[in-house]
Design a protein around this motif. Structure first.
Motif, PDB file in Angstrom:
ATOM      1  N   LYS A   1       6.735  89.259  35.612  1.00  0.00           N
ATOM      2  CA  LYS A   1       5.204  89.444  36.040  1.00  0.00           C
ATOM      3  C   LYS A   1       4.808  89.424  36.787  1.00  0.00           C
ATOM      4  N   HIS A   2       5.450  90.248  37.579  1.00  0.00           N
ATOM      5  CA  HIS A   2       4.723  89.473  39.438  1.00  0.00           C
ATOM      6  C   HIS A   2       4.146  90.632  40.168  1.00  0.00           C
ATOM      7  N   ILE A   3       3.204  90.901  40.668  1.00  0.00           N
ATOM      8  CA  ILE A   3       2.447  92.232  41.090  1.00  0.00           C
ATOM      9  C   ILE A   3       2.427  91.587  42.547  1.00  0.00           C
ATOM     10  N   ILE A   4       2.372  92.805  43.025  1.00  0.00           N
ATOM     11  CA  ILE A   4       1.901  92.645  44.937  1.00  0.00           C
ATOM     12  C   ILE A   4       0.972  94.055  44.865  1.00  0.00           C
ATOM     13  N   THR A   5      -0.103  93.681  45.258  1.00  0.00           N
ATOM     14  CA  THR A   5      -0.777  94.141  46.649  1.00  0.00           C
ATOM     15  C   THR A   5      -1.778  93.231  47.433  1.00  0.00           C
ATOM     16  N   SER A   6      -3.336  93.738  47.880  1.00  0.00           N
ATOM     17  CA  SER A   6      -2.929  93.437  49.475  1.00  0.00           C
ATOM     18  C   SER A   6      -4.917  92.878  48.868  1.00  0.00           C
ATOM     19  N   LYS A   7      -5.007  91.880  50.494  1.00  0.00           N
ATOM     20  CA  LYS A   7      -6.379  91.151  50.734  1.00  0.00           C
ATOM     21  C   LYS A   7      -7.530  91.674  50.497  1.00  0.00           C
ATOM     22  N   ILE A   8      -7.308  93.281  50.703  1.00  0.00           N
ATOM     23  CA  ILE A   8      -8.716  94.236  50.798  1.00  0.00           C
ATOM     24  C   ILE A   8      -9.044  94.892  50.001  1.00  0.00           C
ATOM     25  N   GLU A   9      -8.752  94.473  48.986  1.00  0.00           N
ATOM     26  CA  GLU A   9      -8.731  95.517  48.243  1.00  0.00           C
ATOM     27  C   GLU A   9      -9.666  95.775  47.170  1.00  0.00           C
ATOM     28  N   HIS A  10      -9.951  96.664  46.372  1.00  0.00           N
ATOM     29  CA  HIS A  10     -11.191  96.718  46.308  1.00  0.00           C
ATOM     30  C   HIS A  10     -11.486  95.682  44.973  1.00  0.00           C
ATOM     31  N   PRO A  11     -12.536  95.045  44.576  1.00  0.00           N
ATOM     32  CA  PRO A  11     -13.064  94.700  43.177  1.00  0.00           C
ATOM     33  C   PRO A  11     -12.557  94.934  42.229  1.00  0.00           C
ATOM     34  N   ALA A  12     -11.931  96.197  42.119  1.00  0.00           N
ATOM     35  CA  ALA A  12     -11.778  96.352  40.886  1.00  0.00           C
ATOM     36  C   ALA A  12     -10.419  96.836  40.891  1.00  0.00           C
ATOM     37  N   ILE A  13      -9.605  96.301  41.670  1.00  0.00           N
ATOM     38  CA  ILE A  13      -8.097  95.806  41.750  1.00  0.00           C
ATOM     39  C   ILE A  13      -8.012  94.452  42.030  1.00  0.00           C
ATOM     40  N   LEU A  14      -8.609  93.667  42.869  1.00  0.00           N
ATOM     41  CA  LEU A  14      -9.141  92.465  42.636  1.00  0.00           C
ATOM     42  C   LEU A  14      -8.981  91.692  41.032  1.00  0.00           C
ATOM     43  N   ALA A  15     -10.555  91.790  41.124  1.00  0.00           N
ATOM     44  CA  ALA A  15     -10.884  91.151  39.566  1.00  0.00           C
ATOM     45  C   ALA A  15      -9.871  91.240  38.041  1.00  0.00           C
ATOM     46  N   PRO A  16      -8.960  92.423  38.615  1.00  0.00           N
ATOM     47  CA  PRO A  16      -7.701  92.493  37.102  1.00  0.00           C
ATOM     48  C   PRO A  16      -6.579  91.926  37.643  1.00  0.00           C
ATOM     49  N   CYS A  17      -5.977  91.706  39.037  1.00  0.00           N
ATOM     50  CA  CYS A  17      -5.733  90.967  39.195  1.00  0.00           C
ATOM     51  C   CYS A  17      -5.678  89.136  39.410  1.00  0.00           C
ATOM     52  N   HIS A  18      -6.830  88.697  39.273  1.00  0.00           N
ATOM     53  CA  HIS A  18      -7.206  87.659  38.932  1.00  0.00           C
ATOM     54  C   HIS A  18      -7.005  86.903  37.227  1.00  0.00           C
ATOM     55  N   PHE A  19      -7.635  87.825  36.577  1.00  0.00           N
ATOM     56  CA  PHE A  19      -7.483  88.375  34.919  1.00  0.00           C
ATOM     57  C   PHE A  19      -5.922  87.960  34.776  1.00  0.00           C
ATOM     58  N   LEU A  20      -5.299  88.941  35.155  1.00  0.00           N
ATOM     59  CA  LEU A  20      -3.916  88.719  34.449  1.00  0.00           C
ATOM     60  C   LEU A  20      -2.899  87.314  35.048  1.00  0.00           C
ATOM     61  N   GLU A  21      -3.683  86.993  35.612  1.00  0.00           N
ATOM     62  CA  GLU A  21      -3.542  85.834  36.637  1.00  0.00           C
ATOM     63  C   GLU A  21      -3.494  84.470  35.319  1.00  0.00           C
ATOM     64  N   LYS A  22      -4.309  84.360  34.678  1.00  0.00           N
ATOM     65  CA  LYS A  22      -4.745  83.899  33.633  1.00  0.00           C
ATOM     66  C   LYS A  22      -3.670  84.130  32.601  1.00  0.00           C
ATOM     67  N   LEU A  23      -2.874  85.187  32.637  1.00  0.00           N
ATOM     68  CA  LEU A  23      -2.336  85.720  31.035  1.00  0.00           C
ATOM     69  C   LEU A  23      -0.742  84.830  32.013  1.00  0.00           C
ATOM     70  N   GLY A  24      -0.633  84.885  32.807  1.00  0.00           N
ATOM     71  CA  GLY A  24       0.796  84.391  33.139  1.00  0.00           C
ATOM     72  C   GLY A  24       1.061  85.295  34.045  1.00  0.00           C
ATOM     73  N   ALA A  25       0.685  85.947  34.748  1.00  0.00           N
ATOM     74  CA  ALA A  25       0.768  87.009  36.133  1.00  0.00           C
ATOM     75  C   ALA A  25       1.019  86.339  37.624  1.00  0.00           C
ATOM     76  N   GLU A  26       1.765  86.667  38.278  1.00  0.00           N
ATOM     77  CA  GLU A  26       2.196  85.850  39.408  1.00  0.00           C
ATOM     78  C   GLU A  26       1.641  87.539  40.740  1.00  0.00           C
ATOM     79  N   VAL A  27       0.530  86.671  41.085  1.00  0.00           N
ATOM     80  CA  VAL A  27      -0.113  88.362  42.363  1.00  0.00           C
ATOM     81  C   VAL A  27       0.455  87.469  43.874  1.00  0.00           C
ATOM     82  N   THR A  28       1.142  88.332  44.634  1.00  0.00           N
ATOM     83  CA  THR A  28       0.803  88.150  45.802  1.00  0.00           C
ATOM     84  C   THR A  28       0.113  89.003  46.698  1.00  0.00           C
TER      85      THR A  28
END
Length: 371
Positions: free
Chosen positions: A91-118
């Protein structure tokens, strides 16, 4: 002078050839492309032609392209689809801090479902460190998603190098290429990606259409469930007219990729500003690994919004927002550690297919007179 549009990274006008290709599907060819009778044959054929045109631009097979409502949907599909398909593995995903909101917002949503994002950072040029991505990988990492080009400063990310690491560890790699497709080469095998996002309105096609490249064999859940449209990957009757537009825009992009003049105009623009303002202007982004059309310019000790208010004929974007008298830098400039005295005067000028030298010189003259 007439109005000058220098905000092509926000949205592009529809190319005339694209509009002409779309026109028959507004009135003449209205059949449902999934039906088997005469009224649907032309619509179905048009979708397959468009799919082939997008695939040709990316250097992939037609059956690896699915059409979406735009870049945001494609990004959501990539992130959520892989997470749903592989969450039993990790459940681990890696992305960057400068992504478009269309990446960052889904990552935040997935964190609510148990994903861990770096969320990895960037250097002063806005570029992700390959070593930091490597250090962030864990045994349960299932996906790395790093944008190909940053929308604010234009910096290109080292996707090819990241792909080598991902392949070694058996991790899927997605890139949001909404800003780079049509401006620089985006051949999927050269980039080494498993998933890639396209947004139509960034490449002279209409708003409301996009595409997601999915490498054959990539495990991914459908994003919209229903009938078996788009090879069973995305339910919903296809938006034939807009898909035709995206196909034509892709064909034009492939033809024009080596013959674009934006890079020369951008360099002329930046050199002219440096000549007039010297150290009072700062050019943001990587000095060489950058989109050829993007100039992120900081006017030191100025406020970007105030400058643009005095140039009402110029359409461009600022890198800082003014709220209740306080200037807030964009998250991208903050991550690049741009000083507030510099960053608050940032304006992104993004050039395009219809930008002229006369327009560029007018903007330079206007900036000199204004500042």
């Amino acid at each position: 002078m007439d109005n000058i549009y220098l905000d092509y990274n926000a949205s592009t006008p529809i190319d005339q050839e694209v509009a002409e290709a779309m026109q028959p599907y507004l009135s003449d060819f209205f059949g449902n492309p999934s039906s088997s009778h005469w009224a649907s044959k032309q619509a179905g054929s048009a979708i397959q032609q468009a799919r082939a045109q997008v695939a040709s631009l990316l250097g992939c097979s037609s059956d690896e392209i699915i059409f979406t409502s735009g870049g945001s949907e494609a990004n959501n599909h990539a992130l959520k689809g892989v997470f749903y398909a592989l969450q039993a593995k990790g459940k681990h995903i890696i992305t960057s801090k400068i992504e478009h909101p269309a990446i960052l917002a889904p990552c935040h949503f997935l964190e609510k479902l148990g994903a861990e994002v770096t969320y990895v950072g960037v250097d002063e040029f806005g570029q992700v460190s390959v070593e930091e991505v490597k250090r962030a990988i864990r045994e349960d990492t299932i996906l790395i998603s790093i944008m190909h080009a940053n929308n604010e400063v234009g910096t290109l990310q080292p996707i090819e190098k990241i792909s080598h690491i991902a392949k070694e560890r058996g991790i899927l790699l997605h890139t949001d290429a909404a800003q780079s497709v049509g401006k620089v080469p985006t051949r999927v095998d050269e980039l080494g990606v498993d998933l890639l996002t396209i947004a139509g309105h960034k490449m002279y096609a209409p708003k409301g259409v996009g595409a997601l490249y999915i490498r054959q064999g990539t495990p991914i859940e459908s994003f919209i469930h229903g009938a078996g449209h788009e090879n069973g990957r995305r339910a919903g009757t296809e938006n034939v007219m807009f898909i035709v537009g995206l196909g034509k825009a892709s064909a034009l992009a492939e033809q024009n990729l080596e013959n674009q003049g934006e890079g020369q105009l951008r360099d002329h623009f930046e050199q002219a500003l440096k000549k007039h303002f010297g150290e009072r202007v700062v050019i943001n982004g990587h000095p060489t690994e950058r989109l050829p059309n993007t100039a992120s310019i900081s006017f030191v000790e100025q406020i970007g919004q105030d400058i643009l208010k005095k140039l009402p004929e110029v359409a461009a974007s600022t890198g800082a927002a003014c709220d209740s008298g306080q200037v807030q830098l964009s998250s991208v400039l903050k991550e690049m550690k741009v000083e507030p005295r510099v960053g608050m005067g940032t304006i992104r000028f993004s050039l395009g297919r219809y930008t002229t030298l006369e327009q560029i010189e007018h903007v330079v003259e206007s900036l000199v007179n204004t500042i």
